[in-house]
Write a protein that holds these residues in place. Structure first.
Motif, PDB file in Angstrom:
ATOM      1  N   UNK A 174      48.385  30.581  41.766  1.00 62.07           N
ATOM      2  CA  UNK A 174      49.679  31.204  42.054  1.00 62.07           C
ATOM      3  C   UNK A 174      49.569  32.644  41.554  1.00 62.07           C
ATOM      4  N   UNK A 175      49.703  33.596  42.458  1.00 64.08           N
ATOM      5  CA  UNK A 175      49.442  35.003  42.149  1.00 64.08           C
ATOM      6  C   UNK A 175      50.728  35.809  42.211  1.00 64.08           C
ATOM      7  N   UNK A 176      50.939  36.643  41.208  1.00 61.20           N
ATOM      8  CA  UNK A 176      51.980  37.657  41.236  1.00 61.20           C
ATOM      9  C   UNK A 176      51.264  38.998  41.112  1.00 61.20           C
ATOM     10  N   UNK A 177      51.311  39.805  42.163  1.00 65.84           N
ATOM     11  CA  UNK A 177      50.596  41.081  42.175  1.00 65.84           C
ATOM     12  C   UNK A 177      51.594  42.223  42.280  1.00 65.84           C
ATOM     13  N   UNK A 178      51.534  43.120  41.299  1.00 67.42           N
ATOM     14  CA  UNK A 178      52.430  44.280  41.276  1.00 67.42           C
ATOM     15  C   UNK A 178      51.596  45.554  41.372  1.00 67.42           C
ATOM     16  N   UNK A 179      52.101  46.514  42.132  1.00 66.35           N
ATOM     17  CA  UNK A 179      51.411  47.794  42.257  1.00 66.35           C
ATOM     18  C   UNK A 179      51.585  48.667  41.029  1.00 66.35           C
ATOM     19  N   UNK A 180      52.547  48.318  40.189  1.00 63.87           N
ATOM     20  CA  UNK A 180      52.800  49.098  38.976  1.00 63.87           C
ATOM     21  C   UNK A 180      52.836  48.144  37.793  1.00 63.87           C
ATOM     22  N   UNK A 181      52.036  48.447  36.790  1.00 64.99           N
ATOM     23  CA  UNK A 181      51.943  47.599  35.618  1.00 64.99           C
ATOM     24  C   UNK A 181      53.070  47.889  34.636  1.00 64.99           C
ATOM     25  N   UNK A 241      49.079  55.416  33.875  1.00 69.18           N
ATOM     26  CA  UNK A 241      48.167  55.620  34.990  1.00 69.18           C
ATOM     27  C   UNK A 241      48.437  54.553  36.060  1.00 69.18           C
ATOM     28  N   UNK A 242      48.220  54.869  37.336  1.00 72.16           N
ATOM     29  CA  UNK A 242      48.445  53.858  38.374  1.00 72.16           C
ATOM     30  C   UNK A 242      47.548  52.631  38.128  1.00 72.16           C
ATOM     31  N   UNK A 243      48.177  51.481  37.953  1.00 73.74           N
ATOM     32  CA  UNK A 243      47.452  50.256  37.616  1.00 73.74           C
ATOM     33  C   UNK A 243      48.097  49.062  38.305  1.00 73.74           C
ATOM     34  N   UNK A 244      47.278  48.287  39.033  1.00 76.00           N
ATOM     35  CA  UNK A 244      47.762  47.022  39.582  1.00 76.00           C
ATOM     36  C   UNK A 244      47.777  45.989  38.452  1.00 76.00           C
ATOM     37  N   UNK A 245      48.811  45.170  38.423  1.00 82.25           N
ATOM     38  CA  UNK A 245      48.925  44.072  37.458  1.00 82.25           C
ATOM     39  C   UNK A 245      48.937  42.777  38.268  1.00 82.25           C
ATOM     40  N   UNK A 246      47.916  41.955  38.079  1.00 83.29           N
ATOM     41  CA  UNK A 246      47.746  40.737  38.872  1.00 83.29           C
ATOM     42  C   UNK A 246      47.749  39.542  37.928  1.00 83.29           C
ATOM     43  N   UNK A 247      48.847  38.804  37.929  1.00 78.55           N
ATOM     44  CA  UNK A 247      48.979  37.636  37.059  1.00 78.55           C
ATOM     45  C   UNK A 247      48.700  36.380  37.875  1.00 78.55           C
ATOM     46  N   UNK A 248      47.970  35.453  37.251  1.00 75.39           N
ATOM     47  CA  UNK A 248      47.532  34.243  37.948  1.00 75.39           C
ATOM     48  C   UNK A 248      47.792  33.025  37.063  1.00 75.39           C
ATOM     49  N   UNK A 249      48.330  32.017  37.682  1.00 78.29           N
ATOM     50  CA  UNK A 249      48.508  30.704  37.052  1.00 78.29           C
ATOM     51  C   UNK A 249      47.810  29.706  37.962  1.00 78.29           C
ATOM     52  N   UNK A 250      47.039  28.799  37.378  1.00 83.73           N
ATOM     53  CA  UNK A 250      46.331  27.828  38.205  1.00 83.73           C
ATOM     54  C   UNK A 250      47.176  26.573  38.363  1.00 83.73           C
ATOM     55  N   UNK A 298      42.106  27.691  26.005  1.00 86.10           N
ATOM     56  CA  UNK A 298      43.018  28.595  26.710  1.00 86.10           C
ATOM     57  C   UNK A 298      43.895  27.829  27.692  1.00 86.10           C
ATOM     58  N   UNK A 299      44.917  28.517  28.161  1.00 84.13           N
ATOM     59  CA  UNK A 299      45.784  27.997  29.221  1.00 84.13           C
ATOM     60  C   UNK A 299      45.211  28.518  30.539  1.00 84.13           C
ATOM     61  N   UNK A 300      45.258  27.746  31.609  1.00 83.05           N
ATOM     62  CA  UNK A 300      44.684  28.208  32.875  1.00 83.05           C
ATOM     63  C   UNK A 300      45.562  29.259  33.564  1.00 83.05           C
ATOM     64  N   UNK A 301      45.605  30.417  32.935  1.00 85.04           N
ATOM     65  CA  UNK A 301      46.374  31.547  33.455  1.00 85.04           C
ATOM     66  C   UNK A 301      45.767  32.823  32.878  1.00 85.04           C
ATOM     67  N   UNK A 302      45.941  33.937  33.586  1.00 85.24           N
ATOM     68  CA  UNK A 302      45.394  35.201  33.121  1.00 85.24           C
ATOM     69  C   UNK A 302      46.061  36.348  33.869  1.00 85.24           C
ATOM     70  N   UNK A 303      45.880  37.557  33.355  1.00 87.99           N
ATOM     71  CA  UNK A 303      46.373  38.756  34.028  1.00 87.99           C
ATOM     72  C   UNK A 303      45.236  39.763  34.116  1.00 87.99           C
ATOM     73  N   UNK A 304      45.016  40.266  35.327  1.00 88.56           N
ATOM     74  CA  UNK A 304      44.027  41.312  35.579  1.00 88.56           C
ATOM     75  C   UNK A 304      44.773  42.640  35.666  1.00 88.56           C
ATOM     76  N   UNK A 305      44.181  43.702  35.145  1.00 89.73           N
ATOM     77  CA  UNK A 305      44.698  45.055  35.283  1.00 89.73           C
ATOM     78  C   UNK A 305      43.594  45.883  35.927  1.00 89.73           C
TER      79      UNK A 305
END
Length: 187
Positions: free
Chosen positions: A97-104, A110-119, A153-160
């Protein structure tokens, strides 16, 4: 089945939801252009035999994760559909399950995508015999980063990432049920 009260049994609802999740996990059936959605043929899929990294279109000269040479990649165009067909009810706890934002919200200077993921809609277990090994993130099918998960860990993470694009894809690998993926369009 919907009965005369326009309601559905819990079992039928769960089965329908699992099928829907499995369909979503099959990956892209279209690409998003600026003005339209159009049918797109499946790309060739290559998997690194050393670390499990997936590449789309062609194998790289060296794996971006483990640096294995190109000859360590094997073409496997059914890597995602195999998991879905072999484990029909597993989509509810495997589809990212992905939540992707163009602004962190964390990195604003700085312009940064924030991509949060839950499995999984139903959170995937993290046990010795059954766990998520890693999450790989892609922007427009170009590899961005890997997050390895431990049993604690919990099966979730956030990419920047500073990378920008029209489509985010996250691939997860389960120690029992194989490769699963999902896509999102950053908001």
């Amino acid at each position: 089945m919907i009965n005369s009260n326009n309601s559905m049994s819990r079992r039928d609802f769960i089965e329908t939801a699992a099928v829907g999740a499995a369909v979503l996990a099959t990956g892209p059936v279209f690409s998003i252009s600026a003005n339209e959605e159009k049918a797109m043929p499946a790309k060739d899929i290559y998997v690194c035999s050393k670390c499990g990294h997936v590449e789309f279109g062609a194998a790289p000269e060296n794996c971006p994760v483990c640096f294995a040479p190109k000859d360590q990649y094997k073409e496997n165009n059914t890597v995602f559909s195999d998991a879905i067909s072999n484990y029909k009810d597993a989509g509810i706890s495997h589809t990212p399950a992905i939540t992707a934002k163009k602004k962190s919200s964390l990195i604003s200077e700085t312009p940064t995508y924030e991509i949060s993921v839950r499995i999984g809609k139903k959170l995937h277990p993290m046990e010795e015999a059954h766990h998520i090994q890693f999450l790989d993130c892609y922007i427009d099918d170009k590899y961005i980063a890997r997050i390895s998960l431990s049993l604690s860990s919990t099966p979730a993470a956030t990419f920047y990432t500073k990378a920008a694009g029209a489509k985010v894809r996250v691939i997860e690998v389960c120690s029992v049920h194989g490769y699963w993926q999902a896509e999102a369009v950053p908001a």
